[in-house]
Design a protein around this motif. Structure first.
Motif, PDB file in Angstrom:
ATOM      1  N   LEU A   1      67.039  51.341 107.512  1.00  0.00           N
ATOM      2  CA  LEU A   1      66.473  50.254 106.718  1.00  0.00           C
ATOM      3  C   LEU A   1      64.959  50.153 106.844  1.00  0.00           C
ATOM      4  CD1 LEU A   1      69.119  47.460 107.398  1.00  0.00           C
ATOM      5  CD2 LEU A   1      68.942  48.987 105.419  1.00  0.00           C
ATOM      6  N   GLY A   2      64.376  50.757 107.849  1.00  0.00           N
ATOM      7  CA  GLY A   2      62.945  50.673 108.054  1.00  0.00           C
ATOM      8  C   GLY A   2      62.614  50.725 109.531  1.00  0.00           C
ATOM      9  N   SER A   3      61.393  50.317 109.878  1.00  0.00           N
ATOM     10  CA  SER A   3      60.950  50.372 111.271  1.00  0.00           C
ATOM     11  C   SER A   3      60.221  49.097 111.636  1.00  0.00           C
ATOM     12  CB  SER A   3      60.046  51.586 111.507  1.00  0.00           C
ATOM     13  OG  SER A   3      58.853  51.479 110.739  1.00  0.00           O
TER      14      SER A   3
ATOM     15  N   VAL B   1      60.554  54.151 100.779  1.00  0.00           N
ATOM     16  CA  VAL B   1      61.531  54.489  99.753  1.00  0.00           C
ATOM     17  C   VAL B   1      60.910  55.556  98.854  1.00  0.00           C
ATOM     18  CG1 VAL B   1      62.954  53.652  97.850  1.00  0.00           C
ATOM     19  CG2 VAL B   1      62.499  52.163  99.815  1.00  0.00           C
ATOM     20  N   GLY B   2      61.368  56.780  99.003  1.00  0.00           N
ATOM     21  CA  GLY B   2      60.771  57.863  98.237  1.00  0.00           C
ATOM     22  C   GLY B   2      59.308  58.016  98.594  1.00  0.00           C
ATOM     23  N   PRO B   3      58.428  58.072  97.587  1.00  0.00           N
ATOM     24  CA  PRO B   3      56.991  58.231  97.879  1.00  0.00           C
ATOM     25  C   PRO B   3      56.294  56.930  98.246  1.00  0.00           C
ATOM     26  CG  PRO B   3      57.341  58.218  95.517  1.00  0.00           C
ATOM     27  CD  PRO B   3      58.716  58.150  96.140  1.00  0.00           C
ATOM     28  N   LEU B   4      56.990  55.790  98.141  1.00  0.00           N
ATOM     29  CA  LEU B   4      56.375  54.494  98.423  1.00  0.00           C
ATOM     30  C   LEU B   4      56.637  54.056  99.858  1.00  0.00           C
ATOM     31  CD1 LEU B   4      57.277  52.486  95.188  1.00  0.00           C
ATOM     32  CD2 LEU B   4      55.043  53.439  95.794  1.00  0.00           C
ATOM     33  N   GLU B   5      55.622  53.460 100.480  1.00  0.00           N
ATOM     34  CA  GLU B   5      55.791  52.867 101.798  1.00  0.00           C
ATOM     35  C   GLU B   5      55.123  51.505 101.815  1.00  0.00           C
ATOM     36  OE1 GLU B   5      55.402  53.845 106.565  1.00  0.00           O
ATOM     37  OE2 GLU B   5      54.266  55.046 105.129  1.00  0.00           O
ATOM     38  N   ALA B   6      55.878  50.479 102.193  1.00  0.00           N
ATOM     39  CA  ALA B   6      55.376  49.111 102.265  1.00  0.00           C
ATOM     40  C   ALA B   6      55.423  48.644 103.708  1.00  0.00           C
ATOM     41  CB  ALA B   6      56.194  48.184 101.374  1.00  0.00           C
ATOM     42  N   SER B   7      54.367  47.957 104.139  1.00  0.00           N
ATOM     43  CA  SER B   7      54.282  47.434 105.505  1.00  0.00           C
ATOM     44  C   SER B   7      53.736  46.017 105.461  1.00  0.00           C
ATOM     45  CB  SER B   7      53.368  48.315 106.375  1.00  0.00           C
ATOM     46  OG  SER B   7      53.812  49.649 106.405  1.00  0.00           O
TER      47      SER B   7
ATOM     48  N   TYR C   1      47.767  37.298 108.662  1.00  0.00           N
ATOM     49  CA  TYR C   1      48.810  38.024 107.954  1.00  0.00           C
ATOM     50  C   TYR C   1      48.212  39.277 107.319  1.00  0.00           C
ATOM     51  CZ  TYR C   1      51.220  33.590 108.531  1.00  0.00           C
ATOM     52  OH  TYR C   1      51.773  32.459 109.069  1.00  0.00           O
ATOM     53  N   GLN C   2      48.948  40.361 107.353  1.00  0.00           N
ATOM     54  CA  GLN C   2      48.455  41.617 106.800  1.00  0.00           C
ATOM     55  C   GLN C   2      49.588  42.334 106.055  1.00  0.00           C
ATOM     56  OE1 GLN C   2      47.385  44.511 109.776  1.00  0.00           O
ATOM     57  NE2 GLN C   2      49.026  43.909 111.159  1.00  0.00           N
ATOM     58  N   ALA C   3      49.194  43.161 105.081  1.00  0.00           N
ATOM     59  CA  ALA C   3      50.174  43.916 104.295  1.00  0.00           C
ATOM     60  C   ALA C   3      49.516  45.187 103.766  1.00  0.00           C
ATOM     61  CB  ALA C   3      50.709  43.083 103.136  1.00  0.00           C
ATOM     62  N   ARG C   4      50.355  46.178 103.499  1.00  0.00           N
ATOM     63  CA  ARG C   4      49.855  47.453 103.003  1.00  0.00           C
ATOM     64  C   ARG C   4      50.915  48.094 102.113  1.00  0.00           C
ATOM     65  NH1 ARG C   4      45.897  51.074 104.737  1.00  0.00           N
ATOM     66  NH2 ARG C   4      46.261  53.278 104.272  1.00  0.00           N
ATOM     67  N   LEU C   5      50.480  48.691 101.005  1.00  0.00           N
ATOM     68  CA  LEU C   5      51.371  49.402 100.101  1.00  0.00           C
ATOM     69  C   LEU C   5      50.730  50.736  99.756  1.00  0.00           C
ATOM     70  CD1 LEU C   5      53.918  49.474  98.296  1.00  0.00           C
ATOM     71  CD2 LEU C   5      52.527  48.441  96.478  1.00  0.00           C
ATOM     72  N   GLY C   6      51.446  51.822 100.022  1.00  0.00           N
ATOM     73  CA  GLY C   6      50.901  53.154  99.782  1.00  0.00           C
ATOM     74  C   GLY C   6      51.879  54.035  99.029  1.00  0.00           C
ATOM     75  N   VAL C   7      51.360  55.051  98.396  1.00  0.00           N
ATOM     76  CA  VAL C   7      52.172  56.018  97.677  1.00  0.00           C
ATOM     77  C   VAL C   7      51.694  57.420  98.038  1.00  0.00           C
ATOM     78  CG1 VAL C   7      50.662  55.898  95.636  1.00  0.00           C
ATOM     79  CG2 VAL C   7      52.992  56.784  95.408  1.00  0.00           C
ATOM     80  N   THR C   8      52.629  58.321  98.278  1.00  0.00           N
ATOM     81  CA  THR C   8      52.303  59.699  98.614  1.00  0.00           C
ATOM     82  C   THR C   8      51.781  60.433  97.380  1.00  0.00           C
ATOM     83  OG1 THR C   8      54.009  59.730 100.315  1.00  0.00           O
ATOM     84  CG2 THR C   8      53.206  61.861  99.548  1.00  0.00           C
ATOM     85  N   VAL C   9      50.729  61.226  97.570  1.00  0.00           N
ATOM     86  CA  VAL C   9      50.110  61.982  96.489  1.00  0.00           C
ATOM     87  C   VAL C   9      50.013  63.445  96.899  1.00  0.00           C
ATOM     88  CG1 VAL C   9      48.031  62.280  95.086  1.00  0.00           C
ATOM     89  CG2 VAL C   9      48.797  59.982  95.702  1.00  0.00           C
ATOM     90  N   ARG C  10      50.531  64.327  96.086  1.00  0.00           N
ATOM     91  CA  ARG C  10      50.452  65.770  96.329  1.00  0.00           C
ATOM     92  C   ARG C  10      50.986  66.131  97.720  1.00  0.00           C
ATOM     93  NH1 ARG C  10      47.152  68.463  92.586  1.00  0.00           N
ATOM     94  NH2 ARG C  10      46.810  70.141  94.092  1.00  0.00           N
ATOM     95  N   GLN C  11      52.094  65.556  98.072  1.00  0.00           N
ATOM     96  CA  GLN C  11      52.868  65.845  99.280  1.00  0.00           C
ATOM     97  C   GLN C  11      52.229  65.340 100.568  1.00  0.00           C
ATOM     98  OE1 GLN C  11      53.626  70.091  99.041  1.00  0.00           O
ATOM     99  NE2 GLN C  11      55.524  69.736  97.904  1.00  0.00           N
ATOM    100  N   THR C  12      50.972  65.665 100.823  1.00  0.00           N
ATOM    101  CA  THR C  12      50.344  65.269 102.080  1.00  0.00           C
ATOM    102  C   THR C  12      49.268  64.201 101.912  1.00  0.00           C
ATOM    103  OG1 THR C  12      48.735  67.072 101.903  1.00  0.00           O
ATOM    104  CG2 THR C  12      50.775  67.524 103.111  1.00  0.00           C
ATOM    105  N   GLY C  13      48.898  63.827 100.686  1.00  0.00           N
ATOM    106  CA  GLY C  13      47.873  62.817 100.461  1.00  0.00           C
ATOM    107  C   GLY C  13      48.484  61.454 100.194  1.00  0.00           C
ATOM    108  N   PHE C  14      47.632  60.467  99.947  1.00  0.00           N
ATOM    109  CA  PHE C  14      48.122  59.125  99.674  1.00  0.00           C
ATOM    110  C   PHE C  14      47.041  58.295  98.995  1.00  0.00           C
ATOM    111  CE2 PHE C  14      45.914  58.707 103.668  1.00  0.00           C
ATOM    112  CZ  PHE C  14      45.269  57.466 103.570  1.00  0.00           C
ATOM    113  N   VAL C  15      47.485  57.218  98.376  1.00  0.00           N
ATOM    114  CA  VAL C  15      46.618  56.149  97.882  1.00  0.00           C
ATOM    115  C   VAL C  15      47.263  54.849  98.334  1.00  0.00           C
ATOM    116  CG1 VAL C  15      45.647  54.986  95.874  1.00  0.00           C
ATOM    117  CG2 VAL C  15      45.839  57.476  95.882  1.00  0.00           C
ATOM    118  N   ALA C  16      46.477  53.939  98.914  1.00  0.00           N
ATOM    119  CA  ALA C  16      47.054  52.721  99.475  1.00  0.00           C
ATOM    120  C   ALA C  16      46.096  51.556  99.293  1.00  0.00           C
ATOM    121  CB  ALA C  16      47.373  52.907 100.957  1.00  0.00           C
TER     122      ALA C  16
END
Length: 428
Positions: free
Chosen positions: A154-156, A198-204, A239-254
């Protein structure tokens, strides 16, 4: 003419006939392909009186425990043109001490111990990492990371001291502070963080307590008040939050953000303890955009950010302003960094970067002491043997200060330094 093998052949035929007339030869299934028993020889039937063996209980696989030791040993020789530049890391240039200086240090050395355990449905991890930038000198050990983490389907969840969600990304540099006051707001704080991928998306998301009294943030006070102020530890969570998406396998935008309040103490009486007459919170907000885009052999990375009383490394460490009326004001700042790194084969790398932190010049008529901080740099490294790296880095740093009283506003005092560092690093 008789053959000496004939008697053996006759005996074999007789045995085969007995086997074919035996009832067990037809009642038993032939052994499966790959069995160690020959296909032509059926196994004996189980005894009628022997009970069927019970199925063995399903015992979960024992947890797999892994202990690792890592980090790197670093030795640096640096030459810079201004004794007023901070050492051993370069994050600000003082207005005095313009003489050249040559110095050596091993403060970049880091040592860590990791622990990982795998169960049926959960993975546990822990990390303890030390460096040698604590205390008053450059060789005092301090804790960088100390946290435990549990990961499930479910997550970490992570508990302990680690990077905040707004500061997990750094330029390619041997600069030990990751350009702490030069366009890259980040900090390591005790916190609780939840993450889900979830897939290429990561939410924290998570919370931490503001420990502004660590000395990395200051309060700007209007000189007319002649009082003293200091940031204070705050029981209210940030309070803090972060949302990122994987780009080109090893990159990301967040994108990431932190919201909360910071407590400020102030006494208008010169020499009195801060907090004797004034105790008020100031709202803080910090938003970032991070990216790392691999375009082999290049990697383009960067961060843009905007802060309102972000404190710590935002606003060059200047947190808030108390104006002539005694009102507490937010100090706004913006900045970022850009890094271009290129791999030259398996062993060599080069990079170039630029970073800036640009707070407001004035807030409610109060001049901000440090008006801008920037750096330009380039690095090159070569792995001369496995795990052993030699590196060279050149940096230009500039800090701009508010003009002295009575000086026309456009005139700013600037302090700058050129630094050249030779680095030897062995990775454990």
């Amino acid at each position: 003419m008789t053959s000496p093998s004939l008697p053996r052949a006759l005996r074999g035929a007789a045995l085969l006939g007995l086997a074919l007339t035996s009832p067990s030869a037809w009642a038993e299934e032939p052994p499966p392909t790959g069995s160690s028993a020959p296909a032509s020889v059926p196994s004996a039937p189980p005894s009628e009186s022997a009970p069927e063996p019970e199925a063995a209980p399903l015992v979960p696989e024992a947890s797999r425990l892994k202990l690792t030791f890592g980090g790197f040993l670093t030795g640096t020789m640096s030459y810079d043109t201004n004794r007023g530049a901070s050492r051993p890391y370069l994050h600000q240039v003082g207005s005095g001490g313009t003489e050249d200086v040559l110095f050596f240090d091993a403060a970049g050395t880091r040592l860590n111990v990791g622990l990982e355990s795998h169960g049926d449905a959960v993975v546990g991890r822990g990390l303890l990492e030390l460096d040698f930038l604590g205390g008053e000198g450059p060789f005092s050990p301090r804790i960088r990371h100390a946290y435990a983490e549990l990961e499930t389907a479910l997550g970490s969840i992570r508990l302990g001291q680690s990077w905040t969600l707004i500061g997990q990304h750094f330029p390619t540099s041997f600069n030990l502070d990751g350009l702490f006051l030069q366009g890259n707001p980040h900090n390591r704080l005790p916190q609780v963080t939840l993450s889900r991928k979830v897939g290429p998306l990561e939410a924290s998301a998570g919370v931490f307590l503001n420990n502004a009294r660590n000395g990395s943030a200051t309060i700007v006070v209007d000189p007319a008040l002649a009082g003293s102020a200091s940031p204070g530890d705050n029981a209210s969570p940030i309070y803090q939050a972060r949302l990122g998406v994987t780009v080109r396998q090893t990159g990301f935008v967040a994108v990431a953000a932190a919201l909360g309040k910071t407590r400020v103490y102030f006494s208008p009486t010169p020499g009195a303890d801060a907090g004797a007459a004034f105790d008020s919170p100031v709202g803080m907000a910090l938003a970032t955009l991070d990216f790392s885009i691999p375009l082999a052999p290049l990697t383009l990375s960067g961060k843009l950010w905007y802060a309102a009383s972000g404190g710590y490394s935002a606003g060059i460490g200047q947190l808030a302003v108390i104006d002539a009326s005694g009102e507490l004001r937010q100090l706004r700042s913006r900045g970022g960094w850009l890094d271009v790194a290129m791999s030259l084969g398996h062993q060599a790398k080069v990079s170039a970067y630029a970073a800036v932190d640009d707070p407001e010049d004035r807030v409610e008529g109060v001049a901000i002491p440090i008006a801008r901080n920037l750096t330009l740099g380039a690095t090159t490294s070569y792995e001369v043997m496995p795990k052993f790296i030699l590196g060279l880095e050149g940096q230009y740093a500039q800090t701009r200060y508010a003009p002295p009283a009575g000086t026309p506003a456009p005139v700013r005092a600037e302090a700058n330094a050129l630094r050249l560092s030779l680095v030897a690093q062995y990775h454990l």
